[in-house]
Design an enzyme around this catalytic site. Sequence first.
Site, PDB file in Angstrom:
ATOM      1  N   LYS A   1     -37.874   4.414 -22.868  1.00  0.00           N
ATOM      2  CA  LYS A   1     -39.056   4.750 -22.063  1.00  0.00           C
ATOM      3  C   LYS A   1     -40.109   3.625 -22.183  1.00  0.00           C
ATOM      4  O   LYS A   1     -40.010   2.772 -23.066  1.00  0.00           O
ATOM      5  CB  LYS A   1     -39.624   6.101 -22.500  1.00  0.00           C
ATOM      6  CG  LYS A   1     -38.612   7.257 -22.306  1.00  0.00           C
ATOM      7  CD  LYS A   1     -38.271   7.489 -20.850  1.00  0.00           C
ATOM      8  CE  LYS A   1     -36.998   8.289 -20.590  1.00  0.00           C
ATOM      9  NZ  LYS A   1     -36.979   9.654 -21.016  1.00  0.00           N
TER      10      LYS A   1
HETATM   11  C1  LIG Z   1     -36.114  10.863 -21.297  1.00  0.00           C
HETATM   12  C2  LIG Z   1     -36.476  12.137 -20.613  1.00  0.00           C
HETATM   13  C3  LIG Z   1     -36.728  13.321 -21.321  1.00  0.00           C
HETATM   14  C4  LIG Z   1     -36.430  13.478 -22.775  1.00  0.00           C
HETATM   15  O1  LIG Z   1     -37.125  12.660 -23.589  1.00  0.00           O
HETATM   16  P1  LIG Z   1     -36.733  12.602 -25.142  1.00  0.00           P
HETATM   17  O2  LIG Z   1     -37.942  11.960 -25.752  1.00  0.00           O
HETATM   18  O3  LIG Z   1     -35.494  11.751 -25.223  1.00  0.00           O
HETATM   19  O4  LIG Z   1     -36.488  13.962 -25.627  1.00  0.00           O
HETATM   20  C5  LIG Z   1     -37.195  14.412 -20.646  1.00  0.00           C
HETATM   21  N1  LIG Z   1     -37.374  14.383 -19.321  1.00  0.00           N
HETATM   22  C6  LIG Z   1     -37.103  13.285 -18.595  1.00  0.00           C
HETATM   23  C7  LIG Z   1     -37.345  13.328 -17.122  1.00  0.00           C
HETATM   24  C8  LIG Z   1     -36.630  12.138 -19.216  1.00  0.00           C
HETATM   25  O5  LIG Z   1     -36.329  11.057 -18.483  1.00  0.00           O
END
Ligand SMILES: *Cc1c(COP(=O)(O)O)cnc(C)c1O
Length: 374
Positions: A191
Amino acid sequence: MIPLFRSAVAADAADRVRAVLDSGYLGQGPRVAEFEAALAQRLGTDRLATVNSATSGLHLALHLLAGPPGPATVGGEVLTTPLTFPATNWPILALGLRPRWVDVDPATLNIDLTDLAAKITARTRAIMVVHWGGYPVDLDRLREVVDEAGRRTGHRPPVIEDCAHAWGSSLRGRPVGDHGNTAVFSFQAIKHLTTGDGGLVVLPDDVLCRRARRLRWLGLDRDSDESFRSSQDVTEWGYKFHLNDIAAAIGLANLDTVDARVDRHRANAAWYADQLRGVAGLDLLERRPDRRSAEWIFTVKVDDRRGFIRRLAEAGIAASPVQRRNDLHSCVHEFRTDLPGLDAVADRMVAIPVGWWVDDDDRSRITEVIRAGW
Ligand SMILES: *Cc1c(COP(=O)(O)O)cnc(C)c1O
């Protein structure tokens, strides 16, 4: 191969992590407090709680607003988008609630607010939205829809925003995460802002914030002093969802460099929007001047998606649908429903590399390959 995703780690992250490792304290401690203070400054609110993932954050948010699991949640529905990573939706199942799929707007890949309005009932316990690729849902219009439904049903369902793609996004000048809802960001490895794994819950009021900070750590009040901590009564049970100081140290390092990276995503996205306009068999997603996307991924809609992905792969360029519609997984078979908007895009959508690692030569080559056809 030009990849779709890469983890961004600032140069001083390793030194900061070493300092934590040498400190003799690895759990939730001073670096988490420092990271939360920096995030509060950045987001303009101190009603927030870091957690160990966005999945945990979404689970916690749903527990706070629609739970806890038990007789009260049986038969309760959560209106949600099927076009997302399953992390948005499986917490609904974990809490014994029922997902009710809302259609997707083919122009944005975000939740269709007209379909949402039609599906809010007295059984609706919460509404989940995702800002696809970082492109903001129209949160002002969403507020009107939910207010209207609240007047009609006598109960205004809370809104949870999955902001996993949306670090740095804004709508009409206001940052996403600051619209009076509960907002959850992801600090997962790929992210915009990463702590390795981690997440953030932003709460709309102090009472919810205090509960979130207790329930992320089994219901214990960690903000209190040590002597109280070891003797306190847990009035409401919680989870083990807190962030640790190793992750927070990485986050603090990356917080200094994230803006420049998001800017590069945006510059690349603007390049594609310009260079790919009018290409036969390819449609761009909506980009309105009243909102800024964080452009975490750049999705286009194409004819013959398999051919498109193959052609790009031959040229050393990764391309992928990234996410599979959640409603067709067999574990949620019983909730299937007609979703014509999603049907219209599910087999056409594909993401191309847009991130900070895509340089000017890369993006020129990517647009040349696409413009030559597939
Ligand atoms: C990456 C993601 C998540 C989950 O995030 P984590 O920190 O890995 O639990 C949730 N929703 C969306 C849309 C994502 O892209």
